[in-house]
Enzyme design. Structure first.
Site, PDB file in Angstrom:
ATOM      1  N   SER A 110      25.304  20.956 -46.369  1.00 23.93           N
ATOM      2  CA  SER A 110      25.242  19.738 -47.178  1.00 23.93           C
ATOM      3  C   SER A 110      26.264  19.741 -48.307  1.00 23.93           C
ATOM      4  O   SER A 110      26.716  18.677 -48.737  1.00 23.93           O
ATOM      5  CB  SER A 110      23.834  19.560 -47.762  1.00 23.93           C
ATOM      6  N   HIS A 111      26.616  20.925 -48.824  1.00 26.23           N
ATOM      7  CA  HIS A 111      27.584  21.041 -49.913  1.00 26.23           C
ATOM      8  C   HIS A 111      28.582  22.143 -49.563  1.00 26.23           C
ATOM      9  O   HIS A 111      28.190  23.184 -49.038  1.00 26.23           O
ATOM     10  CB  HIS A 111      26.902  21.418 -51.233  1.00 26.23           C
ATOM     11  N   ASN A 112      29.847  21.901 -49.875  1.00 27.28           N
ATOM     12  CA  ASN A 112      30.875  22.920 -49.657  1.00 27.28           C
ATOM     13  C   ASN A 112      31.987  22.697 -50.673  1.00 27.28           C
ATOM     14  O   ASN A 112      32.572  21.610 -50.741  1.00 27.28           O
ATOM     15  CB  ASN A 112      31.428  22.841 -48.227  1.00 27.28           C
TER      16      ASN A 112
END
Length: 359
Positions: A110-112
């Site tokens: 979901s986040h990078n």
């Protein structure tokens, strides 16, 4: 491997779009107090002393201007039995986009972010409850495909705070001030049924910016709007749903910097220090995570500010207040590779595991 220090976003206003006092009040209301009722925009309008049509029009404009990313339910990953964790990886600093693309392709990422550290790629990843690979196997595949030199698993050992809403009106002093914090409940897997799954599938993602945003979802599930709203509120009580809220494009909303403050404190002070850190308005996330020989920090905090200097001020205030810090580092993001809400109960996870691991 050559070391490259990525450029930290530190412009005072960055790509920020000018917002007036009403916009800031509206965004605070949409982030923190968006009600789960059949006509939520009418209640937001009442709180702000304007007509519902004014709120609907302005929210739609803020979405179009890419200040509001989406208005969406925020479900609890762990409550649905998904395994998830933060991961730090050392990837080729000269060519980070290739491993980023590989990591981003996993539906549970979901986040990078690219951050200014030897461990330069930081992402969150989740796997389904019945995943044949699980987290361990998934990370083995991602490490192999990206060619990561090292991967550090950083699961949550203790959750002190998770509340991602930006105070649009507060100044640096307000963000750097300690207040009373209410620790969220530790959530393990909770019971859920086919109706819960149907409600999640129908409501996850972008809710329409209309007077009755739950009407289409109710029709999809085959129940009335009142019944759907009642069910969503029940999911809050059962800790499956954290809230419904507006998620912002931070930099467009004026918060051009985010700093991950990591802290080493005496083992016997971890709980006390984590609770103190979580009390700061400018801290959105606070966790205890495992340590390694090359990663001695137990506590992780996220600070969001309108500049790098504001983030530093928040973290400096945290360090002064806590008083038992043995070591601190601040990791700033230079590139946002991915930021989305996780979608649950889809075929994407099984398709990825089949394609990448043959399971």
């Amino acid at each position: 491997m050559a070391s490259v220090t990525p450029k930290i976003r530190s412009r005072k206003d960055g790509a920020a779009v000018p917002l007036d006092a009403f916009d800031k009040q509206l965004l605070n209301q949409m982030q923190g107090s968006f009600p789960i009722v059949p006509r939520p925009y009418a209640e937001v309008a009442t709180a702000l002393g304007v007509e519902e049509a004014v709120v609907l029009k302005r929210v739609a404009e803020l979405v179009q201007q890419r200040i509001i990313r989406q208005v969406t339910p925020i479900f609890d990953t762990r409550a649905f039995g998904y395994e998830s964790m933060l991961v730090a990886a050392k990837v080729d600093p000269e060519h980070p986009w290739r491993p980023a693309k590989i990591i981003n392709a996993h539906p549970g990422v979901s986040h990078n972010y690219l951050r200014n550290h030897e461990f330069n790629m930081w992402f969150t990843v989740a796997t389904e409850p019945d995943s044949p690979l699980g987290l361990e196997g998934t990370l083995e595949v991602l490490a192999r495909e990206t060619g990561a030199e090292s991967v550090r698993q950083l699961p949550t050992l203790k959750l002190f705070k998770i509340r991602m809403d930006l105070d649009m009106a507060g100044d640096t002093a307000a963000l750097a001030k300690s207040a009373e914090a209410v620790a969220p409940a530790e959530t393990e897997r909770q019971p859920y049924d086919d109706l819960d799954r149907a409600v999640v599938r129908a409501t996850q993602g972008d809710l329409p910016i209309v007077s009755e945003p739950y009407a289409d979802a109710a029709r999809e599930v085959g129940i009335s709007v009142d019944a759907l709203v009642e069910h969503l509120n029940g999911m809050v009580e059962r800790r499956l749903l954290r809230r419904v809220a507006a998620i912002l494009f931070h930099r467009r909303a004026g918060f051009s910097a985010n700093g991950m403050g990591v802290w080493r404190v005496p083992e016997e002070r971890v709980f006390e220090a984590g609770a103190q850190m979580a009390a700061f308005r400018g801290i959105s996330h606070c966790y205890e995570r495992p340590t390694y020989a090359d990663w001695p920090y137990q506590l992780f905090t996220m600070a969001h500010g309108r500049s790098k200097e504001e983030c530093d001020a928040i973290l400096d205030a945290v360090e002064t207040e806590v008083g038992c810090i043995q070591q601190r580092a601040t990791l700033y993001s230079s590139t946002e590779f991915k930021k989305v809400r996780l979608l649950y109960f889809t075929d994407d996870f099984k398709n990825w595991e089949r394609e990448h691991a043959g399971v």
